[in-house]
Design a protein around this motif. Structure first.
Motif, mmCIF file in Angstrom:
data_model
loop_
_atom_site.group_PDB
_atom_site.id
_atom_site.type_symbol
_atom_site.label_atom_id
_atom_site.label_comp_id
_atom_site.label_asym_id
_atom_site.label_seq_id
_atom_site.Cartn_x
_atom_site.Cartn_y
_atom_site.Cartn_z
ATOM 1 N N PHE A 83 -0.843 1.042 0.548
ATOM 2 C CA PHE A 83 -2.807 1.404 -0.821
ATOM 3 C C PHE A 83 -2.638 2.745 0.159
ATOM 4 C CE2 PHE A 83 -1.480 -3.344 -0.533
ATOM 5 C CZ PHE A 83 -2.315 -3.176 -1.729
ATOM 6 N N GLU A 84 -3.462 4.356 -0.978
ATOM 7 C CA GLU A 84 -4.447 4.674 -0.390
ATOM 8 C C GLU A 84 -5.347 4.801 -1.483
ATOM 9 O OE1 GLU A 84 -1.320 8.201 0.157
ATOM 10 O OE2 GLU A 84 -0.455 7.233 1.294
ATOM 11 N N LEU A 85 -6.286 6.087 -0.991
ATOM 12 C CA LEU A 85 -7.881 6.371 -1.475
ATOM 13 C C LEU A 85 -7.563 8.031 -2.384
ATOM 14 C CD1 LEU A 85 -10.698 5.230 0.812
ATOM 15 C CD2 LEU A 85 -9.950 4.257 -2.357
ATOM 16 N N GLY A 86 -7.545 7.217 -3.419
ATOM 17 C CA GLY A 86 -7.901 8.815 -4.424
ATOM 18 C C GLY A 86 -8.831 9.959 -3.735
ATOM 19 N N ALA A 87 -8.107 11.402 -4.342
ATOM 20 C CA ALA A 87 -9.218 12.597 -3.645
ATOM 21 C C ALA A 87 -10.209 12.526 -4.670
ATOM 22 C CB ALA A 87 -8.454 13.527 -4.109
ATOM 23 N N GLU A 88 -10.260 12.044 -5.173
ATOM 24 C CA GLU A 88 -12.469 12.086 -6.384
ATOM 25 C C GLU A 88 -12.949 10.777 -6.021
ATOM 26 O OE1 GLU A 88 -10.777 12.373 -10.420
ATOM 27 O OE2 GLU A 88 -9.514 14.023 -10.362
ATOM 28 N N GLN A 89 -12.869 9.865 -4.757
ATOM 29 C CA GLN A 89 -13.365 8.542 -4.792
ATOM 30 C C GLN A 89 -14.604 8.693 -4.269
ATOM 31 O OE1 GLN A 89 -13.806 7.184 -1.428
ATOM 32 N NE2 GLN A 89 -12.576 9.050 -0.225
ATOM 33 N N GLY A 90 -14.920 10.826 -3.642
ATOM 34 C CA GLY A 90 -15.615 11.166 -2.850
ATOM 35 C C GLY A 90 -16.718 10.589 -1.647
ATOM 36 N N GLY A 91 -15.453 10.203 -0.736
ATOM 37 C CA GLY A 91 -15.964 9.575 0.292
ATOM 38 C C GLY A 91 -16.956 8.464 0.128
ATOM 39 N N LYS A 92 -17.400 8.343 -0.328
ATOM 40 C CA LYS A 92 -17.643 6.637 -0.626
ATOM 41 C C LYS A 92 -17.255 5.128 -0.530
ATOM 42 C CE LYS A 92 -21.022 8.651 -4.291
ATOM 43 N NZ LYS A 92 -21.254 8.142 -5.749
ATOM 44 N N TRP A 93 -16.149 4.824 -0.435
ATOM 45 C CA TRP A 93 -15.224 3.748 -0.075
ATOM 46 C C TRP A 93 -13.865 4.180 1.263
ATOM 47 C CZ3 TRP A 93 -16.847 0.250 -2.929
ATOM 48 C CH2 TRP A 93 -17.385 0.336 -4.618
ATOM 49 N N LYS A 94 -14.244 3.433 1.546
ATOM 50 C CA LYS A 94 -12.839 3.246 2.463
ATOM 51 C C LYS A 94 -12.061 2.021 2.434
ATOM 52 C CE LYS A 94 -15.881 0.844 6.045
ATOM 53 N NZ LYS A 94 -16.038 1.363 7.395
ATOM 54 N N LEU A 95 -10.395 2.061 2.780
ATOM 55 C CA LEU A 95 -9.656 0.880 3.282
ATOM 56 C C LEU A 95 -9.516 0.415 4.275
ATOM 57 C CD1 LEU A 95 -6.925 2.486 0.185
ATOM 58 C CD2 LEU A 95 -8.521 0.887 -0.361
ATOM 59 N N LYS A 96 -9.025 -1.356 4.243
ATOM 60 C CA LYS A 96 -8.914 -2.116 5.161
ATOM 61 C C LYS A 96 -8.231 -2.912 5.593
ATOM 62 C CE LYS A 96 -13.109 -4.028 6.192
ATOM 63 N NZ LYS A 96 -14.858 -5.088 6.169
ATOM 64 N N ASP A 97 -7.733 -3.988 5.950
ATOM 65 C CA ASP A 97 -7.140 -5.148 6.652
ATOM 66 C C ASP A 97 -5.736 -4.484 5.649
ATOM 67 O OD1 ASP A 97 -8.821 -5.552 8.628
ATOM 68 O OD2 ASP A 97 -10.471 -6.400 7.553
ATOM 69 N N THR A 98 -4.815 -4.404 5.568
ATOM 70 C CA THR A 98 -3.567 -3.948 4.440
ATOM 71 C C THR A 98 -3.217 -5.511 4.991
ATOM 72 O OG1 THR A 98 -4.557 -1.909 3.610
ATOM 73 C CG2 THR A 98 -2.033 -2.835 3.308
ATOM 74 N N THR A 99 -2.405 -5.770 4.083
ATOM 75 C CA THR A 99 -1.347 -6.757 4.001
ATOM 76 C C THR A 99 -0.411 -6.038 3.053
ATOM 77 O OG1 THR A 99 -2.014 -8.334 2.502
ATOM 78 C CG2 THR A 99 -2.488 -8.537 4.379
ATOM 79 N N ASP A 100 0.660 -7.180 2.533
ATOM 80 C CA ASP A 100 1.578 -6.711 2.081
ATOM 81 C C ASP A 100 1.431 -6.147 0.651
ATOM 82 O OD1 ASP A 100 3.638 -7.575 4.284
ATOM 83 O OD2 ASP A 100 3.936 -9.371 3.668
ATOM 84 N N SER A 101 0.793 -7.201 0.040
ATOM 85 C CA SER A 101 -0.143 -6.686 -1.556
ATOM 86 C C SER A 101 -1.348 -6.868 -1.695
ATOM 87 C CB SER A 101 0.485 -8.337 -2.077
ATOM 88 O OG SER A 101 0.509 -9.759 -1.449
ATOM 89 N N THR A 102 -1.978 -6.865 -1.033
ATOM 90 C CA THR A 102 -3.848 -6.958 -0.559
ATOM 91 C C THR A 102 -4.004 -5.599 -0.320
ATOM 92 O OG1 THR A 102 -4.249 -8.219 0.840
ATOM 93 C CG2 THR A 102 -3.781 -9.628 -1.287
ATOM 94 N N VAL A 103 -5.459 -5.283 0.125
ATOM 95 C CA VAL A 103 -6.312 -4.390 0.852
ATOM 96 C C VAL A 103 -7.825 -4.955 0.362
ATOM 97 C CG1 VAL A 103 -6.067 -2.400 -0.410
ATOM 98 C CG2 VAL A 103 -6.345 -1.796 1.018
ATOM 99 N N VAL A 104 -8.362 -4.590 1.226
ATOM 100 C CA VAL A 104 -9.894 -4.634 1.233
ATOM 101 C C VAL A 104 -10.467 -2.996 0.754
ATOM 102 C CG1 VAL A 104 -11.975 -5.816 2.310
ATOM 103 C CG2 VAL A 104 -9.796 -7.198 2.916
ATOM 104 N N LEU A 105 -10.782 -3.171 -0.212
ATOM 105 C CA LEU A 105 -12.083 -2.018 -0.188
ATOM 106 C C LEU A 105 -13.285 -2.118 -0.154
ATOM 107 C CD1 LEU A 105 -12.210 0.951 -1.958
ATOM 108 C CD2 LEU A 105 -12.586 -0.783 -4.324
ATOM 109 N N GLU A 106 -13.627 -1.643 0.607
ATOM 110 C CA GLU A 106 -14.909 -1.738 1.515
ATOM 111 C C GLU A 106 -15.767 -0.391 1.074
ATOM 112 O OE1 GLU A 106 -17.147 -3.436 5.931
ATOM 113 O OE2 GLU A 106 -15.381 -1.144 6.012
ATOM 114 N N GLN A 107 -17.526 -0.219 0.943
ATOM 115 C CA GLN A 107 -17.992 0.906 1.075
ATOM 116 C C GLN A 107 -18.591 1.901 2.065
ATOM 117 O OE1 GLN A 107 -21.745 -1.489 -0.027
ATOM 118 N NE2 GLN A 107 -21.461 -1.360 -2.377
ATOM 119 N N ALA A 108 -18.068 2.781 1.895
ATOM 120 C CA ALA A 108 -18.547 3.490 3.298
ATOM 121 C C ALA A 108 -20.320 3.904 3.985
ATOM 122 C CB ALA A 108 -17.632 4.855 2.780
ATOM 123 N N ALA A 109 -20.674 4.023 2.421
ATOM 124 C CA ALA A 109 -21.770 4.152 2.995
ATOM 125 C C ALA A 109 -22.534 3.454 1.292
ATOM 126 C CB ALA A 109 -22.792 5.434 2.632
#
Length: 894
Positions: free
Chosen positions: A596-622
């Motif tokens: 899982f990777e964030l696209g370039a157009e997300q503007g730094g508002k989001w970040k990914l964490k806690d990646t598993t085999d098929s899931t990832v946690v999308l969290e607010q960066a601000a």
């Protein structure tokens, strides 16, 4: 030695016999007070009870009178208080040898004090009867009469006396058994007597002087009838018993009962039991009569009923004893001691190949046990040769034969002859025998038939990669003719192919792909896809086979985010997150773990964490305001294949969370009002209710006058009618116009009527006929509106001749007009002052004159027979006032 032993036995017997014969017991005669208290001991003359002068010693005493008991020293003792004059009973004394001796006890009252004379006191002389008691022998042999015993009284010393006897055996039943020589006192028995009928006879003896005066007290005399062994023992109770075969020796079978009418507890009733046949099978206890099995080899199959002869003999079985013989039946019941046996040593049978669920042969057996019991019923089993489960065994319930069935078709080419082993057993185990269940071989020959082609193997397994090009040969599936062992002339066809992915070359059996094979298709189960092939030979016989295709996976799918519409709950200054999940239809290693990777157009508002085999946690960066945000996320599989996908994330104030997923709250204008909106709704409802109440109050209290515009200038009374619409006759029948006006009131039809008929309300009317009845119509003005009303009257006024029929097309409108007219009229009645009733008086109607066919058209006039008022009696209660008014009008001629 033998002669000496016999002499010793003879000598001992002689001594015992001599001692027994020399022991003579006399009756015990004792005088006792008239009143005997309980516990009174009588010792006078009781030495006889101790067997005085006898060789044996007493060991037990039994009193025949329950009022007396016997002490161990032979003295008598009273059990309760008694008042007696004379008392006679007996005591049975048992000696140490087991012999019983009977001693008679005679008690009499002591004499009172001798009477006193004026000159001197003379002592009364004691007087006694003698001898007492005596007995007779039962069924004594003739001749009769026989002397029994002499009775005498001491009074015979002082007087010349004679004797008399009376009572049972003399003057009552048995009458005349005993007689008495009056002068000598000799009692004579006149005939034989049966002890079983009269064991004891009691009568009275009296003594008189020559003047007939009784000179002594009467004496009760008891004559005992001595028992004689004149009755043989008799069987009592049932004599049918049951025992199982092969039971143990000594098994109790039953008890034989017997009785003897002779005197109890004497040798005459000492019964002994013995068998006189079947002694090798059974035995009997000579004293108790208990039957037992003597051996453990009782066999029901050899003899199911045994009749045993039994002898019962009294006198303890002595040869001189009387005896009776009878028969006892002993039923021997069955146990499973015989296994089923086959009648043949080898059975043979034939069956055609490929036949299923058919009866091959019957196998008869014999069983000696009882028929139609579990011991007899046979159960069959194929114990050898049925490893593949091709055979089934059953039992014919009537014949007990074994039935062999083929449940799977046999193949002649593989096994032309099958050797089986059949075992027969019973439903219950074997008992008391060393034998086991028996078996028999069976040779089954399989008949040959011309069969259809056979695929080899029956199921073909192939491995194919998905997405192979169409036309790719994935294998060959051929069938062979069982007879020729080749596939010449065999053609191949598909039977089933759910996805139409495979084609079969008709002549060769080659399998080719016809469409794209997709492992992820719903037609594929556990990576397997099944088709069935049919092979047809030249004789049109058919064979079937199955092909299972194992589909191998390829990386033809990319990971896809399963839910692209997500919700994040805003919690003041706390940053929130949401779980993003992706799926890939491929199998590893072409799927998980995902990258899982964030696209370039997300503007730094989001970040990914806690990646598993098929899931990832999308969290607010601000922190961010509520709203809808698009977040680009790149998802790739393990091989790096994937694409960027957009996730729509809604940030909102959540109403609640359901299983971790936020649910945004939705507020409408109505809910934003809150308590103020609810209060406004309540107040408006109360205001509406008050307005309704005010209107009701005004309508019920206001009395405005409503004037009726009557062109004729006459007042009228509205007659209420229950008719709400035209009747069936108005709807169905045609209207016939009365001469005067046409149906629309514009043309004159006949000068017969020059005047319009005037109603009670001053209305100008027309009359019509409907189905033979007259129908009146009127018009009335109310303001700017004209109302058209109608009323129905009697029929058959003018008949139907000479009138023209018209269709009543405006009948429905007429009745609607009548309704409006009635409503306005009722409103007028409700709002008028008291003076309005002056307008409701009866009016004088114009008389058409003599000869007028219309006559008077008053509201209550009869259009038919004017003299008949019978119809008034049929009116309901609502029209009763109208009937009274019409009746008055008719009488006054108004």
């Amino acid at each position: 030695m033998y002669e000496r032993a016999l002499f010793a036995v003879w000598l001992l017997t002689l001594v015992l016999f001599k001692n027994t014969e020399s022991c003579e017991l006399r009756p015990v005669l004792a005088q006792v007070p008239r009143r005997l208290p309980a516990g009174y001991v009588i010792s006078e003359g009781t030495e006889e009870l101790t067997l005085k002068g006898c060789a044996a010693k007493p060991v037990g005493f039994t009193s025949s009178d329950p009022d007396f008991a016997v002490n161990t020293d032979g003295t008598l003792i009273t059990v309760r208080s008694l008042v007696i004059t004379t008392k006679r009973f007996s005591v049975l004394v048992q000696d140490e040898r087991g012999l019983d001796w009977r001693v008679d006890i005679i008690l009499s009252c002591k004499p009172e004090a001798s009477q006193k004379s004026s000159s001197a006191a003379h002592k009364r002389i004691k007087r006694r009867w003698r001898p007492l008691p005596f007995s007779v022998i039962e069924n004594d042999s003739p001749p009769f009469p026989k002397d029994v015993e002499m009775i005498a009284s001491d009074s015979s010393v002082n007087y010349t006396v004679y004797y008399e006897i009376s009572g049972p055996g003399v003057t009552t039943d048995p009458v005349g058994l005993f007689q008495l020589n009056k002068n000598t006192g000799m009692v004579i028995v006149t005939r034989a007597v049966d002890r079983e009928q009269y064991p004891q006879i009691n009568f009275i003896a009296r003594v008189f002087d020559q003047s007939g005066r009784e000179v002594d007290a009467f004496l009760p005399i008891t004559v005992n009838v001595d028992d004689k062994n004149d009755n043989a023992p008799e069987f009592t109770g049932g004599r049918v018993f049951t025992v199982e075969e092969r039971c143990r020796a000594g098994t109790f079978i039953g008890r034989v009962n017997a009785t003897d009418k002779d005197q109890a507890n004497t040798p005459h009733t000492a019964i002994r039991f013995s068998l006189f046949n079947a002694t090798d099978m059974f035995s009997i206890n000579s004293l108790t009569g208990e039957l037992t099995a003597k051996t453990n080899t009782l066999d029901r199959e050899a003899q199911d009923k045994v009749y045993v002869g039994i002898e019962i003999r009294d006198m303890a079985g002595a040869p001189s004893g009387l005896f009776t013989r009878g028969t006892v039946m002993i039923n021997i019941t069955d146990v499973n001691d015989n296994p089923p046996t086959f009648k043949e040593k080898l059975y043979k049978a034939n069956v055609q190949e490929n036949q299923e669920n058919v009866l091959v042969t019957r196998i008869p057996v014999e069983d000696k046990d009882l028929v139609n019991t579990p011991n007899w019923k046979a159960l069959f089993e194929v114990t050898k040769g049925n490893e593949s489960g091709q055979f089934r065994m059953e039992t014919d319930p009537k014949t007990n034969e074994g039935l062999l069935y083929v449940i799977k078709g046999l193949d002649f080419e593989k096994t032309p002859v099958i050797n089986l082993v059949i075992t027969a057993r019973n439903a219950v185990p074997l008992v008391g025998t060393g034998t086991t269940w028996l078996s028999v071989p069976l040779e089954l020959s399989v008949g040959n038939e011309d069969e259809g082609p056979e695929f080899n193997p029956g199921i073909l397994y192939l491995k194919v990669k998905e997405n192979v090009p169409n036309g790719t040969v994935i294998g060959t599936y051929k069938a062979l003719d069982p007879e020729t062992k080749n596939s010449n002339g065999i053609k191949y066809y598909k039977l089933t192919d759910p996805g139409n992915w495979i084609t079969v070359v008709e002549n060769t059996g080659e399998l080719k792909t016809a469409n794209t094979i997709d492992r992820e298709s719903p037609l594929v189960h556990q990576d397997k896809y099944n088709i069935t092939i049919r092979a047809v030979d030249e004789s049109k016989k058919i064979g079937k086979g199955m092909v299972i295709i194992q589909i191998e996976d390829e990386n033809d799918n990319i990971p896809v985010i399963s839910g692209t519409d997500l919700v994040i709950c805003s919690r003041d200054d706390t940053l929130s997150s949401v779980l993003v999940e992706a799926v890939d239809l491929d199998k590893p290693p072409f799927s998980v773990p995902f990258i899982f990777e964030l696209g370039a157009e997300q503007g730094g508002k989001w970040k990914l964490k806690d990646t598993t085999d098929s899931t990832v946690v999308l969290e607010q960066a601000a922190a961010m305001p509520n709203g809808l945000y698009s977040v680009p996320i790149l998802v790739k599989d393990l091989q790096g294949i994937g694409k960027e996908q957009t996730v729509n994330v809604r940030v909102c104030t959540c109403e609640r969370e359901d299983n971790g997923a936020g649910i945004c709250g939705t507020r409408s204008a109505s809910t934003s009002l809150g308590s103020l909106g609810i209060l406004a709704l309540v107040l408006s409802s109360l205001l509406l209710l008050l307005l309704c109440l005010l209107l009701i109050f005004i309508c019920s209290t206001k009395k405005d006058k409503l004037y009726l515009n009557d062109d004729t200038g006459t007042g009228g009374m509205l007659l209420k009618s229950n008719t709400e619409a035209p009747g069936e006759e108005v709807k169905d029948g045609a209207l016939m116009m009365i001469p005067g006006t046409d149906i629309d009131g514009s043309h004159t039809i006949s000068p017969m009527v020059n005047k319009n008929m005037t109603s009670a309300a001053g209305q100008i009317g027309q009359q019509f006929f409907q189905g033979g009845g007259v129908y009146n119509t009127t018009t009335q003005d109310f303001g700017a509106e004209k109302y058209y009303s109608s009323g129905r009257y009697d029929n058959n006024l003018y008949g139907s001749a000479g009138f023209q029929k018209f269709s009543n097309t405006n009948a429905l409108d007429t009745w609607k007009t009548n309704g409006r007219y009635l409503e306005r009229k009722l409103a007028y009645f409700g709002g008028e002052e008291e003076g309005r009733y002056a307008d409701d008086l009866l009016k004088t109607y114009g008389n058409e004159g003599a000869g007028s066919p219309a006559g008077s058209v008053g509201c209550c006039s009869m259009l038919g027979e004017q003299d008949s008022l019978d119809f008034l009696n049929t009116l309901g209660p609502k029209f009763r006032p109208l009937a009274d008014v019409c009746y008055t009008t008719n009488k006054t001629g108004i």
